[in-house]
Design a protein around this motif. Structure first.
Motif, PDB file in Angstrom:
ATOM      1  N   HIS B  29      12.447   7.728  -5.111  1.00 57.03           N
ATOM      2  CA  HIS B  29      12.237   6.809  -6.269  1.00 57.03           C
ATOM      3  C   HIS B  29      11.017   7.163  -6.857  1.00 57.03           C
ATOM      4  CE1 HIS B  29      15.602   4.081  -4.332  1.00 57.03           C
ATOM      5  NE2 HIS B  29      16.099   5.153  -4.636  1.00 57.03           N
ATOM      6  N   ASP B  30      10.982   6.785  -8.183  1.00 54.34           N
ATOM      7  CA  ASP B  30       9.898   6.942  -8.818  1.00 54.34           C
ATOM      8  C   ASP B  30       8.867   5.666  -8.686  1.00 54.34           C
ATOM      9  OD1 ASP B  30      10.879   7.176 -12.278  1.00 54.34           O
ATOM     10  OD2 ASP B  30      11.612   5.867 -10.506  1.00 54.34           O
ATOM     11  N   LYS B  31       9.773   4.487  -8.596  1.00 55.68           N
ATOM     12  CA  LYS B  31       9.032   3.076  -9.018  1.00 55.68           C
ATOM     13  C   LYS B  31       8.836   2.484  -7.564  1.00 55.68           C
ATOM     14  CE  LYS B  31      11.624   2.986 -13.303  1.00 55.68           C
ATOM     15  NZ  LYS B  31      11.767   4.258 -13.189  1.00 55.68           N
ATOM     16  N   TYR B  50       4.947   3.134 -11.472  1.00 56.04           N
ATOM     17  CA  TYR B  50       5.958   3.717 -12.095  1.00 56.04           C
ATOM     18  C   TYR B  50       5.944   5.187 -11.804  1.00 56.04           C
ATOM     19  CZ  TYR B  50       7.563  -0.890 -13.996  1.00 56.04           C
ATOM     20  OH  TYR B  50       7.800  -2.132 -14.381  1.00 56.04           O
ATOM     21  N   GLY B  51       5.029   5.621 -10.905  1.00 58.32           N
ATOM     22  CA  GLY B  51       4.921   7.146 -10.854  1.00 58.32           C
ATOM     23  C   GLY B  51       3.516   7.391 -10.401  1.00 58.32           C
ATOM     24  N   VAL B  52       3.343   8.598  -9.927  1.00 60.44           N
ATOM     25  CA  VAL B  52       2.061   9.116  -9.403  1.00 60.44           C
ATOM     26  C   VAL B  52       0.947   9.015 -10.234  1.00 60.44           C
ATOM     27  CG1 VAL B  52       0.881  11.103  -8.618  1.00 60.44           C
ATOM     28  CG2 VAL B  52       3.239  10.974  -7.950  1.00 60.44           C
ATOM     29  N   ASN B  53      -0.193   8.290  -9.732  1.00 56.55           N
ATOM     30  CA  ASN B  53      -1.345   7.936 -10.442  1.00 56.55           C
ATOM     31  C   ASN B  53      -1.320   6.927 -11.467  1.00 56.55           C
ATOM     32  OD1 ASN B  53      -2.705  10.006  -9.114  1.00 56.55           O
ATOM     33  ND2 ASN B  53      -1.898  11.513 -10.357  1.00 56.55           N
ATOM     34  N   SER B  54      -0.167   6.195 -11.203  1.00 56.91           N
ATOM     35  CA  SER B  54       0.239   4.833 -12.156  1.00 56.91           C
ATOM     36  C   SER B  54       0.359   3.603 -11.281  1.00 56.91           C
ATOM     37  CB  SER B  54       1.401   5.023 -12.893  1.00 56.91           C
ATOM     38  OG  SER B  54       1.840   3.899 -13.321  1.00 56.91           O
ATOM     39  N   THR B  55      -0.664   2.657 -11.401  1.00 54.44           N
ATOM     40  CA  THR B  55      -0.652   1.235 -10.722  1.00 54.44           C
ATOM     41  C   THR B  55      -0.964   0.186 -11.511  1.00 54.44           C
ATOM     42  OG1 THR B  55      -2.987   1.652  -9.688  1.00 54.44           O
ATOM     43  CG2 THR B  55      -1.214   2.523  -8.346  1.00 54.44           C
ATOM     44  N   SER B  67      -2.800   2.474  -4.155  1.00 55.15           N
ATOM     45  CA  SER B  67      -2.965   3.824  -4.764  1.00 55.15           C
ATOM     46  C   SER B  67      -1.666   4.355  -4.865  1.00 55.15           C
ATOM     47  CB  SER B  67      -3.840   4.693  -3.946  1.00 55.15           C
ATOM     48  OG  SER B  67      -3.576   4.988  -2.280  1.00 55.15           O
ATOM     49  N   ARG B  68      -1.354   5.366  -5.420  1.00 51.74           N
ATOM     50  CA  ARG B  68       0.158   6.241  -5.599  1.00 51.74           C
ATOM     51  C   ARG B  68      -0.451   7.708  -5.841  1.00 51.74           C
ATOM     52  NH1 ARG B  68       5.381   5.094  -7.435  1.00 51.74           N
ATOM     53  NH2 ARG B  68       6.756   6.409  -6.317  1.00 51.74           N
ATOM     54  N   ILE B  69      -0.786   8.434  -4.862  1.00 51.87           N
ATOM     55  CA  ILE B  69      -1.281   9.952  -4.888  1.00 51.87           C
ATOM     56  C   ILE B  69      -0.043  10.562  -4.793  1.00 51.87           C
ATOM     57  CG2 ILE B  69      -2.670  11.646  -4.142  1.00 51.87           C
ATOM     58  CD1 ILE B  69      -4.550   9.454  -3.081  1.00 51.87           C
ATOM     59  N   ARG B  70       0.738  10.288  -4.027  1.00 55.03           N
ATOM     60  CA  ARG B  70       2.360  10.912  -3.955  1.00 55.03           C
ATOM     61  C   ARG B  70       3.419  10.203  -3.892  1.00 55.03           C
ATOM     62  NH1 ARG B  70       0.487  11.878   1.456  1.00 55.03           N
ATOM     63  NH2 ARG B  70       2.193  11.122   2.454  1.00 55.03           N
ATOM     64  N   THR B  71       4.278  10.807  -4.635  1.00 53.60           N
ATOM     65  CA  THR B  71       5.544   9.748  -4.910  1.00 53.60           C
ATOM     66  C   THR B  71       6.228   8.881  -3.853  1.00 53.60           C
ATOM     67  OG1 THR B  71       6.396  11.613  -6.522  1.00 53.60           O
ATOM     68  CG2 THR B  71       8.213  10.055  -5.726  1.00 53.60           C
TER      69      THR B  71
END
Lengths: 114, 113
Positions: B29-31, B50-55, B67-71
């Motif tokens: 899931h991307d979200k 909603y995806g990598v590097n997006s918070t 943090s969101r470094i990996r999906t």
């Protein structure tokens, strides 16, 4: 503002009875998605049933069904032949087509008595 | 089996400690989302991605960061825990259109003394 109202903080019924949990919502959007989630005591939140707003037919999943009244902005959940394992918090939620976030109700605590 | 995992399940910690709550999903899931929930109460969105590097921050103000470094991985960090942070933290992820219904992890029950 988009809101969800669950007017019954707590309900209890006898095992095998039918129970209906109410949910009303408010949005000015025309297309949206509605959900009922179940959270048993100390257990994981799970999806019970879902409904897309532009589908007129009410969704059913085994003993669970909804009564979706779009004009009234009502989305009630009916549980037939209730079982002890149905004891849980039930949350109504929806999201509009343009936003992935869910708008949540405050929940209804349902107790099934043996 | 595709699932969403949270560790630890229970954590009791002293005031001022730094903590990280882990959340991982194997559903692709991307979200992903973090909620705060007091027992028997409604859910409050505190962070989402909603995806990598997006918070983004959610509706409820929170002193935590994500943090969101990996999906598949979406950890939540509290730099300095306080008793007011005592709550249950739920991680969720959502699938593709059209419903984007959210799937939840088992939660982390945090107690700060």
């Amino acid at each position: 503002a988009q809101t969800v109202t669950q007017s019954q903080p707590e309900m209890s019924v006898q095992e095998a009875e039918t129970v209906t949990l109410s949910c009303t919502y408010d949005t000015s959007e025309n297309n949206y998605y509605l959900f009922w989630y179940k959270q048993p005591p100390s257990r994981q939140m799970i999806l019970v049933i879902r409904q897309e707003a532009y589908k007129q037919q009410n969704a059913t999943e085994n003993r669970f069904s909804v009564n979706f009244q779009k004009a009234a902005k009502s989305f009630s959940l009916k549980i037939s032949d209730s079982q002890l394992g149905d004891t849980a918090m039930y949350f109504c939620a929806f999201r509009v087509d343009s936003n992935y976030q869910l708008i949540w109700g405050a929940g209804t605590k349902l107790i099934i008595k043996p | 089996e595709a699932d969403i995992y949270q560790t630890p399940r229970y954590l009791v910690i002293g005031t001022g400690k730094k903590i990280t709550l882990e959340c991982s999903q194997t559903m692709g899931h991307d979200k992903m989302y973090w909620y705060q929930q007091d027992p028997g109460m409604e859910l409050h969105l505190i962070h989402y991605s909603y995806g990598v590097n997006s918070t983004e921050k959610g509706d409820l103000s929170s002193e935590s960061t994500v943090s969101r470094i990996r999906t598949e991985h979406f950890p939540l960090t509290l730099e300095s825990a306080r008793p007011s942070h005592t709550s249950q933290y739920l991680c969720a992820s959502s699938r593709l259109a059209p419903y984007n219904e959210q799937f939840f992890g088992p939660g982390t029950r945090l107690t700060v003394l």
